[in-house]
Scaffold this motif. Structure first.
Motif, short mmCIF file in Angstrom:
data_model
loop_
_atom_site.label_atom_id
_atom_site.label_comp_id
_atom_site.label_asym_id
_atom_site.label_seq_id
_atom_site.Cartn_x
_atom_site.Cartn_y
_atom_site.Cartn_z
N TRP A 65 51.38 -18.72 86.60
CA TRP A 65 52.00 -19.88 87.26
C TRP A 65 53.45 -20.06 86.83
O TRP A 65 54.16 -20.90 87.35
CB TRP A 65 51.13 -21.12 87.01
N ALA A 101 45.83 -11.44 75.77
CA ALA A 101 45.56 -12.43 76.81
C ALA A 101 46.63 -12.23 77.87
O ALA A 101 47.34 -13.14 78.27
CB ALA A 101 45.61 -13.83 76.22
N THR A 102 46.74 -10.95 78.28
CA THR A 102 47.90 -10.52 79.06
C THR A 102 47.70 -10.64 80.57
O THR A 102 48.61 -10.31 81.33
CB THR A 102 48.25 -9.06 78.70
N GLY A 103 46.50 -11.11 80.99
CA GLY A 103 46.32 -11.40 82.41
C GLY A 103 45.86 -10.20 83.23
O GLY A 103 46.22 -9.07 82.96
N ARG A 120 39.02 -9.38 97.74
CA ARG A 120 39.17 -10.83 97.62
C ARG A 120 39.70 -11.43 98.91
O ARG A 120 40.82 -11.13 99.33
CB ARG A 120 40.09 -11.18 96.47
N PHE A 170 49.53 -6.24 92.45
CA PHE A 170 49.58 -5.98 91.02
C PHE A 170 48.83 -4.71 90.65
O PHE A 170 47.92 -4.29 91.36
CB PHE A 170 48.92 -7.16 90.27
N ALA A 222 39.31 -19.81 85.27
CA ALA A 222 39.38 -20.85 84.25
C ALA A 222 38.08 -20.87 83.44
O ALA A 222 38.10 -20.99 82.22
CB ALA A 222 39.64 -22.20 84.90
N ILE A 261 37.79 -17.58 81.36
CA ILE A 261 38.73 -17.59 80.23
C ILE A 261 38.17 -18.45 79.09
O ILE A 261 38.13 -18.02 77.94
CB ILE A 261 40.11 -18.11 80.69
#
Ligand code: FAD
Length: 545
Positions: free
Chosen positions: A55, A149-151, A339, A391, A450, A453
């Motif tokens: 974000w 926690a690099t996404g 998705r 990505f 969320a 995580i």
């Protein structure tokens, strides 16, 4: 000996902490908070200039979440939940970024975050039983535990098209959108890609641009968002029993509190199926339509085809030009195997006179030139090119730290040469005290992240505390456990339709990437039970020393 000396010298100047976290998005922020509460010293290293992760970076017009925001929030602190009110069913990027900033302030997290600091390398020092983390800014970090926690969606894919450097106009990437915004008024704009970011931004770009040309390789299913205030039925469910509502999400398949659908398509008449579908379409909720129509929609090609046909009918009705409508209809993958996206005026935008869709399956891009884009049959003069090309998902940001060197000098890139191998999507054999949040092999991108995580962070921090309290210094999965997890992953994927689509879930969007379904398809609730069972059976599959 040289290497050993260098390592110990670097350690001498290094910042010493118990735990180093890479990333300060949803995951990194919650990690810092939990680690501190558990009594660990910790630092978070973040490439960006502030908190927020996804974000922080994705500031393109129309950027929003596509899981209802009341569900896409932290749930670890009931007081935090009541201290913040979302303004919309699907919040915009600026609002979500404000929320993450609010969380960082509330728990005073920024003082342990080193911003504008990119992690470039990580080495396990066998003798010291510590990781040495190298950065591009400031001292290295020496830590007992190293958590990435690099996404999953943080490494934008470089453009695959020749000539980008030749182009004389402006070039933007949705995943790295300028902070000040971009003025597109009166300009001839191209958007390359029709994934989530494109589908969100195209309607707004079309309103500004003199002309918008959309270059599409593969169409996606998009469902109406019907954004607005948070739906009152969901809000009253949440407010009547917050704890139960959150618990249902944690035990659900997708991390959103819906019951498991048990009715199958052939128990319903055509009219009943249509009625269910229309209700779901009107609800404007991705997870509702993905999970609540009939039980076989995600697991059986026939049950799935019924949904596909109903959506294609909606696309046909929304888009006036039949050829454009046909090009926008996905026909190469089951609904949900890739998705799906949320649509706010997306299909309707193609009815505007200033919007052109170019179907790259019929006329592939040949090159980007100084003045625009040429396909095999036409040339387009452009002022601006927007890459909404997605990505290098799930493994991109992890592999970008290179090398990550584990036991016996083995590098993670080599160990993953045939695709990511993990135990529970959390850990890797040969890499002691190394953890990934929402790593490949966990539900991750197939869930409300969320919820996933929080589950990962809680599990990891609880394990680290238990390890410390029992006097252990290292934790690492066994080879057998990791091989078993791979087999279980494969078995689970045979039960869903994900294996029938070439997508960013499987690495198909990145040229040369090893193919294989990366997220765990067994569901959020079942996955949580497995993680808990590993603990209750004495850390099954882990070696502690
Ligand atoms: P990120 O938010 O990606 O943060 C990772 C951070 O790590 C980044 O700030 C990055 O700069 C940093 N980093 C990476 N590598 C390094 C390095 N080597 N050195 C230093 N720093 C590094 N999920 C949902 O569940 N629902 C949604 O509606 C939803 N919408 C989305 C919309 C968009 C446009 C995108 C891109 C993703 C969306 N997601 C959604 C997925 C989203 O990524 C996650 O929900 C969540 O924000 C991930 O948080 P994270 O902290 O794990 O990773």
């Amino acid at each position: 000996a040289m290497v050993a000396t260098r390592a110990s010298e670097e350690r001498g100047t290094a910042q010493q902490v118990d735990v180093a976290v890479v990333g300060a998005g949803f995951s990194g922020l919650y990690l810092l908070h939990r680690l501190r509460k558990a009594g660990f010293s910790a630092v978070a290293l973040e490439e960006a200039g502030d908190v927020g992760g996804t974000w922080y970076w994705n500031r393109y017009p129309g950027a929003r979440c596509d899981i209802q925001t009341i569900d896409y929030s932290y749930t670890f602190d009931p007081e935090l939940e009541t201290a913040w009110t979302w303004s919309e069913k699907y919040a915009t990027q600026p609002e979500i970024l404000r929320y993450l900033g609010f969380v960082a302030d509330r728990y005073d997290l920024r003082r342990d975050i080193r911003f504008k600091t990119k992690v470039t390398e990580a080495r396990w020092d066998e003798k010291a039983e510590r990781w040495l983390i190298t950065t591009d800014n400031g001292p290295p970090v020496s830590c007992r535990h190293y958590i990435m926690a690099t996404g999953c969606l943080s490494a934008p894919k470089p453009p695959e098209i020749e000539g980008v450097k030749e182009f004389k106009g402006e070039v933007y990437f949705t995943g790295r959108w300028p902070h000040g915004g971009v003025d597109l008024k009166g300009k001839r704009v191209a958007v390359i890609g029709t994934g989530s970011s494109a589908i969100q931004s195209i309607p707004l770009i079309a309103e500004q641009a003199a002309h918008l040309t959309v270059f599409q390789r593969t169409p996606n299913f998009a469902l109406p968002a019907h954004n607005g205030p948070a739906p009152s039925d969901r809000m009253s469910l949440l407010k009547s029993d917050r704890a139960a509502y959150r618990e249902q999400a944690r035990q659900s398949m997708a991390g959103v509190p819906y019951p498991q659908q048990t009715v199958v398509s052939w128990q319903l008449s055509d009219a009943e199926r249509r009625e269910r579908f229309e209700r779901a379409w009107a609800a404007g909720d991705l997870v509702h339509i993905l999970t609540q129509l009939w039980a076989d929609q995600a697991v059986d090609v026939d049950g799935n085809k019924i949904v596909q046909d109903l959506i294609r009918e909606k696309i046909r009705a929304a888009v006036r030009d039949p050829e454009t409508a046909a090009a926008l209809m996905p026909d190469d993958h089951p609904f949900g195997a890739k998705r799906p996206c949320l649509d706010t005026n997306y299909y309707a935008t193609y009815n505007r006179p200033n919007v052109t869709l170019v179907n790259l399956r019929q006329e592939p891009i040949k090159a980007i030139t100084a003045s625009g884009i040429s396909t095999s049959s036409r040339s387009f003069d452009l002022d601006v090119i927007v890459f909404a090309t997605g990505f290098d998902a799930m493994t991109g940001a992890i592999r970008a730290v290179h090398p990550i060197t584990g036991r016996d000098g083995r590098s993670l890139t080599d160990v993953w040469a045939q695709g990511p191998q993990t135990y529970l999507g959390l850990t890797v054999e040969g890499f002691p005290n190394f953890f990934m949040i929402t790593g490949p092999g966990s539900p991750s991108v197939l869930s409300n992240m969320a919820v996933s995580i929080e589950q990962h962070v809680d599990w990891v921090v609880d394990r680290l505390a238990a390890l410390r309290d029992a006097g252990f210094t290292t934790i690492e999965p066994t080879e057998t456990a990791q091989a078993g997890w791979s087999r279980h992953m494969a078995d689970c994927s045979m039960l869903t339709l994900h294996r029938l689509a070439n997508t960013w879930y499987t690495g198909a969007n990145v040229p040369g990437k090893v193919q294989g379904l990366m997220p765990y398809t067994g569901g959020v609730g079942p996955y949580r039970s497995i993680c808990d069972e590993v603990v209750s059976r004495g850390m099954l599959g882990f070696k502690l020393t």
